[in-house]
Structure formats: C-alpha cells, structure tokens
Scaffold this active site. Sequence first.
Site, PDB file in Angstrom:
ATOM      1  CG  ASN A   1      -1.871   1.126   1.293  1.00 52.26           C
ATOM      2  OD1 ASN A   1      -1.836   2.024   0.454  1.00 52.26           O
ATOM      3  ND2 ASN A   1      -2.734   1.106   2.289  1.00 52.26           N
TER       4      ASN A   1
ATOM      5  NE  ARG B   1      -6.390   1.542   0.007  1.00 59.31           N
ATOM      6  CZ  ARG B   1      -6.486   2.605   0.778  1.00 59.31           C
ATOM      7  NH1 ARG B   1      -5.457   3.003   1.495  1.00 59.31           N
ATOM      8  NH2 ARG B   1      -7.604   3.278   0.830  1.00 59.31           N
TER       9      ARG B   1
ATOM     10  CG  HIS C   1     -13.382   3.404   3.255  1.00 54.64           C
ATOM     11  ND1 HIS C   1     -14.122   4.396   3.872  1.00 54.64           N
ATOM     12  CD2 HIS C   1     -12.082   3.680   3.513  1.00 54.64           C
ATOM     13  CE1 HIS C   1     -13.308   5.242   4.470  1.00 54.64           C
ATOM     14  NE2 HIS C   1     -12.066   4.834   4.263  1.00 54.64           N
TER      15      HIS C   1
ATOM     16  CG  HIS D   1     -14.252   1.898   6.920  1.00 52.93           C
ATOM     17  ND1 HIS D   1     -13.406   0.821   6.774  1.00 52.93           N
ATOM     18  CD2 HIS D   1     -13.453   2.943   7.218  1.00 52.93           C
ATOM     19  CE1 HIS D   1     -12.161   1.208   6.971  1.00 52.93           C
ATOM     20  NE2 HIS D   1     -12.172   2.501   7.244  1.00 52.93           N
ATOM     21  CG  LEU D   2     -18.146   4.458  11.610  1.00 50.87           C
ATOM     22  CD1 LEU D   2     -19.006   4.561  12.866  1.00 50.87           C
ATOM     23  CD2 LEU D   2     -18.648   5.419  10.537  1.00 50.87           C
TER      24      LEU D   2
ATOM     25  N   GLY E   1     -11.053   8.346   7.860  1.00 48.46           N
ATOM     26  CA  GLY E   1     -12.051   8.521   6.808  1.00 48.46           C
ATOM     27  C   GLY E   1     -13.233   7.639   7.176  1.00 48.46           C
TER      28      GLY E   1
ATOM     29  NE  ARG F   1     -11.238  13.055   2.990  1.00 47.86           N
ATOM     30  CZ  ARG F   1     -10.914  11.772   3.103  1.00 47.86           C
ATOM     31  NH1 ARG F   1     -11.781  10.898   3.608  1.00 47.86           N
ATOM     32  NH2 ARG F   1      -9.743  11.354   2.708  1.00 47.86           N
TER      33      ARG F   1
ATOM     34  CG  ASP G   1      -7.554  10.496  18.019  1.00 51.10           C
ATOM     35  OD1 ASP G   1      -6.724   9.857  17.356  1.00 51.10           O
ATOM     36  OD2 ASP G   1      -8.169  10.023  19.002  1.00 51.10           O
TER      37      ASP G   1
ATOM     38  NE  ARG H   1      -7.563   6.280  20.582  1.00 54.16           N
ATOM     39  CZ  ARG H   1      -6.576   5.544  20.097  1.00 54.16           C
ATOM     40  NH1 ARG H   1      -6.087   4.565  20.821  1.00 54.16           N
ATOM     41  NH2 ARG H   1      -6.083   5.779  18.914  1.00 54.16           N
TER      42      ARG H   1
ATOM     43  N   GLY I   1     -11.379   2.077  13.138  1.00 57.68           N
ATOM     44  CA  GLY I   1     -10.915   2.398  14.499  1.00 57.68           C
ATOM     45  C   GLY I   1     -12.031   2.847  15.425  1.00 57.68           C
TER      46      GLY I   1
ATOM     47  N   GLY J   1     -15.533   2.540  14.732  1.00 63.41           N
ATOM     48  CA  GLY J   1     -16.618   1.554  14.727  1.00 63.41           C
ATOM     49  C   GLY J   1     -16.309   0.336  15.583  1.00 63.41           C
ATOM     50  CD  GLU J   2     -11.993  -2.485  13.764  1.00 60.16           C
ATOM     51  OE1 GLU J   2     -10.977  -2.625  14.482  1.00 60.16           O
ATOM     52  OE2 GLU J   2     -11.935  -2.418  12.523  1.00 60.16           O
TER      53      GLU J   2
ATOM     54  CD  GLU K   1      -9.142  -0.983   4.197  1.00 62.48           C
ATOM     55  OE1 GLU K   1      -8.601  -0.587   5.252  1.00 62.48           O
ATOM     56  OE2 GLU K   1      -9.561  -0.218   3.318  1.00 62.48           O
TER      57      GLU K   1
HETATM   58  P1  ADP Z   1      -7.512   5.100   9.461  1.00 58.08           P
HETATM   59  O1  ADP Z   1      -8.756   5.507   8.744  1.00 58.08           O
HETATM   60  O2  ADP Z   1      -6.424   6.116   9.402  1.00 58.08           O
HETATM   61  O3  ADP Z   1      -7.091   3.669   9.188  1.00 58.08           O
HETATM   62  P2  ADP Z   1      -8.457   4.054  11.988  1.00 58.08           P
HETATM   63  O4  ADP Z   1      -9.394   3.089  11.350  1.00 58.08           O
HETATM   64  O5  ADP Z   1      -7.315   3.515  12.769  1.00 58.08           O
HETATM   65  O6  ADP Z   1      -7.923   5.150  10.996  1.00 58.08           O
HETATM   66  O7  ADP Z   1      -9.340   4.970  12.959  1.00 58.08           O
HETATM   67  C1  ADP Z   1      -8.799   6.044  13.653  1.00 58.08           C
HETATM   68  C2  ADP Z   1      -9.885   6.597  14.570  1.00 58.08           C
HETATM   69  O8  ADP Z   1     -10.274   5.568  15.491  1.00 58.08           O
HETATM   70  C3  ADP Z   1      -9.420   7.771  15.412  1.00 58.08           C
HETATM   71  O9  ADP Z   1     -10.422   8.763  15.437  1.00 58.08           O
HETATM   72  C4  ADP Z   1      -9.267   7.146  16.790  1.00 58.08           C
HETATM   73  O10 ADP Z   1      -9.461   8.070  17.828  1.00 58.08           O
HETATM   74  C5  ADP Z   1     -10.387   6.136  16.760  1.00 58.08           C
HETATM   75  N1  ADP Z   1     -10.240   5.167  17.851  1.00 58.08           N
HETATM   76  C6  ADP Z   1      -9.279   4.235  18.011  1.00 58.08           C
HETATM   77  N2  ADP Z   1      -9.452   3.580  19.192  1.00 58.08           N
HETATM   78  C7  ADP Z   1     -10.548   4.122  19.773  1.00 58.08           C
HETATM   79  C8  ADP Z   1     -11.253   3.895  20.998  1.00 58.08           C
HETATM   80  N3  ADP Z   1     -10.849   2.977  21.864  1.00 58.08           N
HETATM   81  N4  ADP Z   1     -12.348   4.658  21.243  1.00 58.08           N
HETATM   82  C9  ADP Z   1     -12.749   5.596  20.381  1.00 58.08           C
HETATM   83  N5  ADP Z   1     -12.138   5.850  19.212  1.00 58.08           N
HETATM   84  C10 ADP Z   1     -11.050   5.131  18.910  1.00 58.08           C
END
Ligand code: ADP
Length: 401
Positions: free
Chosen positions: A7, A90, A179, A207-208, A211, A240, A281, A283, A329, A331-332, A383
Amino acid sequence: MKVLVINCGSSSIKYQLYDMPAGNVLAKGLLERIGEPTSRLLHQARGAAHEIPCAAEDHVAGMETILATLASPDKGVMGAITEIGACGHRVVHGGEEFTGSVIIDGDVIASIERFADLAPLHNPPNLAGIRAARRELPDVPQIACFDTAFHATIPEVAYLYALPYALYEQYRIRRYGFHGTSHRYVARRAAALLGRDKYDINAITCHLGNGCSMAAVRGGRSADTSMGLTPLEGLVMGTRSGDFDPAILMYLAEKGMDTRRLNSLCNKESGLLGISGISNDMRNLAAQARNGERRAALAIDMFCYRVRKYIGAYTAVLGTLDAVVFTGGIGENSPLVREKSCGALAQIGIELDPEKNARPPAREADVAAAASRVRVLVIPTDEEAAIAQDTYALAQDKEQP
Ligand code: ADP
C-alpha cells in the site's frame, strides 16, 4: 504461496507478507519518508520489531530495501525473494472500468494513470509502487485491488448526481465510493458469522476510521455508498465535512476563497476537527467531552447523528435488513458512537444489548439484543488480508472472495 501486499502513499510504503492460503502474517512494516535523507523502515517479523534507518530516494529504492530486509538472514522470513509468489497492490481509484481485482498489465497501468485525474493524491503513488514491484519482482504476478471496485454494482439511480447528464458523459462525474475492500471484507465476514451465503445478506456496513463511509449492501453487493466522486461526501470524518450544501462553496468563492483554499477547508479543516476546534481524533474528543468540553461533545453528536441518518436512509434503500456492521478504528472501539448511532432504533428492528455493546464478547461480535430483528455486528476490518486473498485467488486463476 507467499503473497506480498503493498500500500503505497506519496512518501511511504506499507507492506505485509502473507503465507497463503492460511493467511498468516509472516512480516509487516512501513517504510516512511521516501525522498528524504532520513527515511526509515519499521519492520516486524518473528515477534521482533526493528527500526532500520535508510536513504530511500524513491519508491524503487524503498522496495529494494523492503525486499532485502524480508530476505535478510537476521530480520527476514525467507531465504530469497524468489519465494514471493504474487504481489497485491492497493489502488484507490479504478474509475468505471474495474469491477474487481485484476492482474496488472500495460493496459491496467494506463487506466490507473488515466484515473489519476480523479484521485491525484493516491493513484500516482499507488502506480509508483506497482512500477517498483514490477521492476524488482519481474516474474511475479502483480494484482491491483481497487477501493472503488466493490461499489461497481451501485445502480445508476444511486450513482448519478442530478447535475446535467452531459457532465457524466463528458467527465464521468458520478458516485464511485471508496473503502470498498473494507466494506466487502466485513460484509463477507458478516454473512459467515450469520451462517449465510456471501450473496445472501442485506447489510449496512459502517467503516468509521479517520475517513468514514457507509454502504448499503444488498445480496452481498454494494447498492449505495456515502462517499462520492471523491472521499469528501457523506459522513462527518476526522477532518472532512461530509455532506453539506454545495452553494456554501460558491458563497465562499464569492468571498474570495480559491479552489485550493476551499479544498483544504473541506478536506483538512472540517469534520470532527472543524467542529471541536480541538482534534480530529475520536478518542481525544471523547476524553475532552467527559471533561465538559461542549464542542468536543457537539462534534461527537454530529458525527453520530450523520451515521444514524444514513442508517435510516439505507434501511429504506434495502427494504429488509439483516445486519448493521461497525468497523474501522471508531466503529470497532467506540461503544459510545455505536450507541449514539443506532441506539433506540427498535422501530426499525435495531436493538443493542447495552452490556455486549460496552464490552463486545469476542473480536468479532454480535452486540444486538437477543430480541433484535437486525443483528448489530462489530467486525475488525482487514483490508490487507482481503487484498492477499484476492491476490492469491487471481494468481491461481480462481474466483476472488
Ligand atoms: P484510518 O482511517 O487512518 O485507518 P483508523 O481506522 O485507525 O484510521 O481509525 C482512527 C480513529 O479511530 C481515530 O479517530 C481514533 O481516535 C479512533 N479510535 C481508536 N481507538 C478508539 C477507541 N478505543 N475509542 C474511540 N475511538 C477510537
């Protein structure tokens, strides 16, 4: 077969080496700061992490360093790079041409080049990686996996914008969506978890990450998605804006902002960052919101409100819904976002189990209440694994997952 997944960004190469068909990751890493004298390779293999300074002047030099490391006696995982049987790349934009992953030849390269117009930040570095890999591994099949391909099944009624039709004819202005590899991967996993065939599931996949995008998946195929001609449309994202009235752009242009300024405004200064004024971010924002920062809380609420709106819209699009899937990140990992996005939706058959949502019982988990008509699934996306599977399948002339 060893499959290398690549990638490429403008100044970086991410890679993972898979043992297929088992799918085990043998090594992975990131070469960053390509073009600077202080490039470095962060390489992980056999349980150890290495930071290797290097001077990769371009993607070819970067690829050489990566391959040499993968085959090195102390940090490597193979005797010689000839053990690599296929290489998957990718590629962000496949235009209207690619409806799945393909083996790369001269025509494919020409098409990826042509679509650089639509993805100027992504397709050129993706191509640089392809060229470097073809040069370093000339006898190995190279496969392109497009972010847009899964969405090739979206019907005209959903992919066209209600602009003059001539713009579609002349410039191919339409919804492409992104995505796609992630939406397809989690849709397939969702079908497997529910014991269904991959083409026998209606799902809304969310997909959260940094992006963010959602897809309405009908019978295992994408029927609509929130991103459009570019990744700007749809959900509120880290930086965005997602959807807004395009007249705002004309208004700001009248105020003297040029296209470069407007581009930065919508793509880099908006979303969670723009609203909170604190961070992109999630978190970070969640922590600030707990500390009483009003605009951090507002940014989270707006983010979730938009997801909720699309859940409603896509429920109507699909008619019947088996599952809502959260990945990426946010969503999970964020029970708060899942709760605010799809709590209290019993009217449309979606009921969370608060305990399971707060602490998903497994890596891939169903966090819906027992009585919920629609399952709510948390599925970590992968991915790279999806690209490895496509690459392995195509290298063997088999159907891709
Ligand atoms: P990318 O799109 O760059 O691959 P990710 O899928 O890793 O990014 O997602 C990044 C986002 O996930 C950030 O906003 C981060 O704060 C959020 N994130 C990661 N862990 C947590 C968590 N435990 N609680 C809330 N948000 C989280």
